[in-house]
Design a protein around this motif. Sequence first.
Motif, PDB file in Angstrom:
ATOM      1  N   VAL A  49       6.891  34.265 -19.844  1.00  0.00           N
ATOM      2  CA  VAL A  49       7.408  34.577 -21.180  1.00  0.00           C
ATOM      3  C   VAL A  49       7.325  33.352 -22.086  1.00  0.00           C
ATOM      4  CG1 VAL A  49       9.021  36.317 -20.305  1.00  0.00           C
ATOM      5  CG2 VAL A  49       9.790  33.947 -20.578  1.00  0.00           C
ATOM      6  N   ARG A  50       7.511  33.634 -23.361  1.00  0.00           N
ATOM      7  CA  ARG A  50       7.650  32.544 -24.339  1.00  0.00           C
ATOM      8  C   ARG A  50       8.826  32.879 -25.253  1.00  0.00           C
ATOM      9  NH1 ARG A  50       2.502  29.200 -26.812  1.00  0.00           N
ATOM     10  NH2 ARG A  50       3.670  27.278 -27.252  1.00  0.00           N
ATOM     11  N   ASN A  51       8.606  33.137 -26.529  1.00  0.00           N
ATOM     12  CA  ASN A  51       9.706  33.361 -27.465  1.00  0.00           C
ATOM     13  C   ASN A  51      10.295  34.759 -27.309  1.00  0.00           C
ATOM     14  OD1 ASN A  51       9.562  30.801 -28.790  1.00  0.00           O
ATOM     15  ND2 ASN A  51       7.736  31.516 -29.855  1.00  0.00           N
ATOM     16  N   TYR A  52      11.626  34.840 -27.288  1.00  0.00           N
ATOM     17  CA  TYR A  52      12.314  36.116 -27.132  1.00  0.00           C
ATOM     18  C   TYR A  52      12.232  36.961 -28.402  1.00  0.00           C
ATOM     19  CZ  TYR A  52      16.025  39.502 -26.235  1.00  0.00           C
ATOM     20  OH  TYR A  52      16.737  40.660 -26.070  1.00  0.00           O
ATOM     21  N   PHE A  53      12.536  36.363 -29.528  1.00  0.00           N
ATOM     22  CA  PHE A  53      12.515  37.106 -30.781  1.00  0.00           C
ATOM     23  C   PHE A  53      11.109  37.115 -31.371  1.00  0.00           C
ATOM     24  CE2 PHE A  53      17.050  35.887 -30.605  1.00  0.00           C
ATOM     25  CZ  PHE A  53      17.617  37.143 -30.777  1.00  0.00           C
ATOM     26  N   LYS A  54      10.773  38.194 -32.069  1.00  0.00           N
ATOM     27  CA  LYS A  54       9.439  38.308 -32.662  1.00  0.00           C
ATOM     28  C   LYS A  54       9.210  37.252 -33.733  1.00  0.00           C
ATOM     29  CE  LYS A  54      10.717  41.814 -36.137  1.00  0.00           C
ATOM     30  NZ  LYS A  54      10.494  40.971 -37.310  1.00  0.00           N
ATOM     31  N   GLU A  55      10.306  36.691 -34.243  1.00  0.00           N
ATOM     32  CA  GLU A  55      10.174  35.633 -35.244  1.00  0.00           C
ATOM     33  C   GLU A  55       9.670  34.335 -34.630  1.00  0.00           C
ATOM     34  OE1 GLU A  55      13.649  38.247 -36.609  1.00  0.00           O
ATOM     35  OE2 GLU A  55      12.808  37.493 -34.728  1.00  0.00           O
ATOM     36  N   GLY A  56       9.605  34.279 -33.308  1.00  0.00           N
ATOM     37  CA  GLY A  56       9.201  33.049 -32.644  1.00  0.00           C
ATOM     38  C   GLY A  56      10.291  32.014 -32.790  1.00  0.00           C
ATOM     39  N   SER A  57       9.943  30.855 -33.313  1.00  0.00           N
ATOM     40  CA  SER A  57      10.936  29.794 -33.519  1.00  0.00           C
ATOM     41  C   SER A  57      11.510  29.820 -34.926  1.00  0.00           C
ATOM     42  CB  SER A  57      10.292  28.423 -33.249  1.00  0.00           C
ATOM     43  OG  SER A  57       9.172  28.227 -34.103  1.00  0.00           O
ATOM     44  N   ALA A  58      11.124  30.814 -35.729  1.00  0.00           N
ATOM     45  CA  ALA A  58      11.641  30.936 -37.092  1.00  0.00           C
ATOM     46  C   ALA A  58      13.122  31.314 -37.050  1.00  0.00           C
ATOM     47  CB  ALA A  58      10.848  31.978 -37.868  1.00  0.00           C
ATOM     48  N   PRO A  59      13.896  30.933 -38.058  1.00  0.00           N
ATOM     49  CA  PRO A  59      15.327  31.251 -38.079  1.00  0.00           C
ATOM     50  C   PRO A  59      15.590  32.757 -38.022  1.00  0.00           C
ATOM     51  CG  PRO A  59      14.806  29.572 -39.712  1.00  0.00           C
ATOM     52  CD  PRO A  59      13.493  30.092 -39.208  1.00  0.00           C
ATOM     53  N   LEU A  60      16.677  33.124 -37.369  1.00  0.00           N
ATOM     54  CA  LEU A  60      17.066  34.524 -37.237  1.00  0.00           C
ATOM     55  C   LEU A  60      17.897  34.961 -38.434  1.00  0.00           C
ATOM     56  CD1 LEU A  60      18.281  34.463 -33.518  1.00  0.00           C
ATOM     57  CD2 LEU A  60      15.967  34.880 -34.383  1.00  0.00           C
ATOM     58  N   ASN A  61      17.869  36.241 -38.710  1.00  0.00           N
ATOM     59  CA  ASN A  61      18.779  36.808 -39.707  1.00  0.00           C
ATOM     60  C   ASN A  61      19.598  37.896 -39.026  1.00  0.00           C
ATOM     61  OD1 ASN A  61      16.342  38.298 -39.546  1.00  0.00           O
ATOM     62  ND2 ASN A  61      16.828  39.381 -41.441  1.00  0.00           N
ATOM     63  N   LEU A  62      20.892  37.657 -38.898  1.00  0.00           N
ATOM     64  CA  LEU A  62      21.776  38.524 -38.131  1.00  0.00           C
ATOM     65  C   LEU A  62      22.597  39.432 -39.038  1.00  0.00           C
ATOM     66  CD1 LEU A  62      23.170  35.961 -35.506  1.00  0.00           C
ATOM     67  CD2 LEU A  62      21.160  37.449 -35.302  1.00  0.00           C
ATOM     68  N   TYR A  63      23.036  40.533 -38.443  1.00  0.00           N
ATOM     69  CA  TYR A  63      23.894  41.490 -39.145  1.00  0.00           C
ATOM     70  C   TYR A  63      25.197  41.644 -38.374  1.00  0.00           C
ATOM     71  CZ  TYR A  63      25.612  45.941 -40.998  1.00  0.00           C
ATOM     72  OH  TYR A  63      26.386  46.922 -41.573  1.00  0.00           O
ATOM     73  N   VAL A  64      26.313  41.472 -39.056  1.00  0.00           N
ATOM     74  CA  VAL A  64      27.615  41.641 -38.413  1.00  0.00           C
ATOM     75  C   VAL A  64      27.973  43.115 -38.418  1.00  0.00           C
ATOM     76  CG1 VAL A  64      30.074  41.089 -38.469  1.00  0.00           C
ATOM     77  CG2 VAL A  64      28.390  39.352 -39.108  1.00  0.00           C
ATOM     78  N   ASP A  65      28.091  43.688 -37.233  1.00  0.00           N
ATOM     79  CA  ASP A  65      28.390  45.115 -37.093  1.00  0.00           C
ATOM     80  C   ASP A  65      29.876  45.294 -36.803  1.00  0.00           C
ATOM     81  OD1 ASP A  65      28.645  47.808 -36.070  1.00  0.00           O
ATOM     82  OD2 ASP A  65      26.458  47.810 -35.921  1.00  0.00           O
ATOM     83  N   ASP A  66      30.571  45.988 -37.698  1.00  0.00           N
ATOM     84  CA  ASP A  66      32.001  46.237 -37.482  1.00  0.00           C
ATOM     85  C   ASP A  66      32.270  47.690 -37.089  1.00  0.00           C
ATOM     86  OD1 ASP A  66      31.462  47.434 -39.883  1.00  0.00           O
ATOM     87  OD2 ASP A  66      32.874  46.254 -41.064  1.00  0.00           O
ATOM     88  N   GLU A  67      31.200  48.401 -36.711  1.00  0.00           N
ATOM     89  CA  GLU A  67      31.357  49.784 -36.265  1.00  0.00           C
ATOM     90  C   GLU A  67      31.305  49.882 -34.744  1.00  0.00           C
ATOM     91  OE1 GLU A  67      29.189  54.176 -36.621  1.00  0.00           O
ATOM     92  OE2 GLU A  67      28.400  52.449 -37.753  1.00  0.00           O
ATOM     93  N   TYR A  68      30.274  49.274 -34.156  1.00  0.00           N
ATOM     94  CA  TYR A  68      30.096  49.364 -32.712  1.00  0.00           C
ATOM     95  C   TYR A  68      30.720  48.151 -32.008  1.00  0.00           C
ATOM     96  CZ  TYR A  68      26.689  53.004 -33.785  1.00  0.00           C
ATOM     97  OH  TYR A  68      26.073  54.136 -34.242  1.00  0.00           O
ATOM     98  N   ASP A  69      31.277  48.407 -30.828  1.00  0.00           N
ATOM     99  CA  ASP A  69      31.830  47.338 -29.993  1.00  0.00           C
ATOM    100  C   ASP A  69      30.838  46.991 -28.899  1.00  0.00           C
ATOM    101  OD1 ASP A  69      34.199  47.486 -31.416  1.00  0.00           O
ATOM    102  OD2 ASP A  69      35.077  48.940 -30.033  1.00  0.00           O
ATOM    103  N   ARG A  70      30.779  45.707 -28.555  1.00  0.00           N
ATOM    104  CA  ARG A  70      29.990  45.308 -27.402  1.00  0.00           C
ATOM    105  C   ARG A  70      30.828  45.369 -26.130  1.00  0.00           C
ATOM    106  NH1 ARG A  70      30.002  41.316 -24.159  1.00  0.00           N
ATOM    107  NH2 ARG A  70      28.195  40.984 -22.816  1.00  0.00           N
ATOM    108  N   ALA A  71      32.090  44.972 -26.217  1.00  0.00           N
ATOM    109  CA  ALA A  71      32.961  44.936 -25.052  1.00  0.00           C
ATOM    110  C   ALA A  71      34.409  45.036 -25.507  1.00  0.00           C
ATOM    111  CB  ALA A  71      32.746  43.646 -24.264  1.00  0.00           C
ATOM    112  N   SER A  72      35.291  45.401 -24.581  1.00  0.00           N
ATOM    113  CA  SER A  72      36.711  45.510 -24.898  1.00  0.00           C
ATOM    114  C   SER A  72      37.534  44.804 -23.833  1.00  0.00           C
ATOM    115  CB  SER A  72      37.135  46.983 -24.986  1.00  0.00           C
ATOM    116  OG  SER A  72      36.894  47.638 -23.750  1.00  0.00           O
ATOM    117  N   ARG A  73      38.752  44.477 -24.158  1.00  0.00           N
ATOM    118  CA  ARG A  73      39.644  43.792 -23.218  1.00  0.00           C
ATOM    119  C   ARG A  73      39.868  44.656 -21.982  1.00  0.00           C
ATOM    120  NH1 ARG A  73      42.122  39.264 -25.037  1.00  0.00           N
ATOM    121  NH2 ARG A  73      41.993  38.856 -27.278  1.00  0.00           N
ATOM    122  N   GLY A  74      39.788  44.035 -20.825  1.00  0.00           N
ATOM    123  CA  GLY A  74      39.955  44.765 -19.586  1.00  0.00           C
ATOM    124  C   GLY A  74      38.678  45.401 -19.081  1.00  0.00           C
ATOM    125  N   GLY A  75      37.618  45.334 -19.880  1.00  0.00           N
ATOM    126  CA  GLY A  75      36.334  45.896 -19.482  1.00  0.00           C
ATOM    127  C   GLY A  75      35.514  44.888 -18.693  1.00  0.00           C
TER     128      GLY A  75
END
Length: 388
Positions: A204-230
């Motif tokens: 493998v090489r770069n994970y993101f398709k942007e390569g080494s270019a800066p990422l642009n992220l989106y803060v999602d307040d609808e979906y949860d990744r994990a919860s306490r006790g999970g």
Amino acid sequence: MISRFLSGVRGTILSPRNSSPLSKFRDFYCYTSQAASSLQQACEPFPYSEDEYAYVDWDNLGFGLMPTDYMYVMKCSENDRYKEGKISRYGNIELSPSAGVLNYGQGLFEGLKAYRKESGGLLLFRPDQNAMRMKFGAERMCMPAPSVDQFIDAVKQITVANKRWVPPPGKGSLYIRPLLMGSGPILGLAPAPEYMFLIYASPVRNYFKEGSAPLNLYVDDEYDRASRGGAGGVKTITNYAPVLKAIMSAKGRGFSDVLYLDSMNKKYLEEVSSCNIFLVKDKVISTPATNGTILSGVTRKSIIEIARDLGYQVEERAIPVEELMYADEVFCTGTAVVVAPVGSITYKDKKVEFRTDAEALSRKLYNTLVGIQMGVIEDKFGWTVEIE
């Protein structure tokens, strides 16, 4: 044990320019981590290329599955210990339709990398940390886990077996994926009666398709990744499919990935879909504390130690999402992404941009970490493991 294994094959697979006697080659691929008697088990000799490198366009390598030659498999029954494992040709595995991993998601995975040095030798980066994290996760998921020594031994074997797939220096790495799964059949909700530890690899090489270019992220307040006790704090397979919908939605709008908030308050930063996150303000680096919902990344841990060694103050704490508005820099860390600078984050339709120039701290941390991983910077931490 690995030294005995290597000495037995050093004149074959480790020296691609030399001819390889079929008898020794056959012994190698029938090798198990048990007593010498297990070497006598029958197996078909496998085709083998003596090329130093596989036929790959290394300059255009991305982060996609490129099956290599061999995988490693080790099994054990419930309430037993893993006793033997072997290298076999990469290929499909047979599972019962009622396997615990298929019906109830009883499975874990890890990710680590092997690097090729300028001298041709191979380096692993902190495999003991992955082994210990798998043991921790296995306890949470009610599974027996290989010992740390068994884990590292297996990783070394699969790396040597697939040596020709380790990219040239500076062209990428061999991504190694250990899996631990409930492979035995089970109908009622309970731990599986049998378990499989499997490792495969892919260059493998770069994970993101942007390569080494800066990422642009989106803060999602609808979906949860994990919860306490999970199980958000362990690398279980069940953590990842639930975030696919959020990722696909964000990428459809041009974002690189999603940054999630805590499920209880929707106020504090947690992590990105596949990596941890750091904020930089002046000489202070902050990252969300691992409190059971955030994965304790090996790269995360390493970056914290490197940053402190460089004189930076590092805080592991709850970080309100509003602090993004005042950060100088933001970057992500993970085995796959390494250290990825974040160029912007969008939260509630407000976009905030961050420093990503050549003098940014994330670049310095990336260069230091990769330099250690590739053996071009002195490893004063004792993190790398040389295979040959």
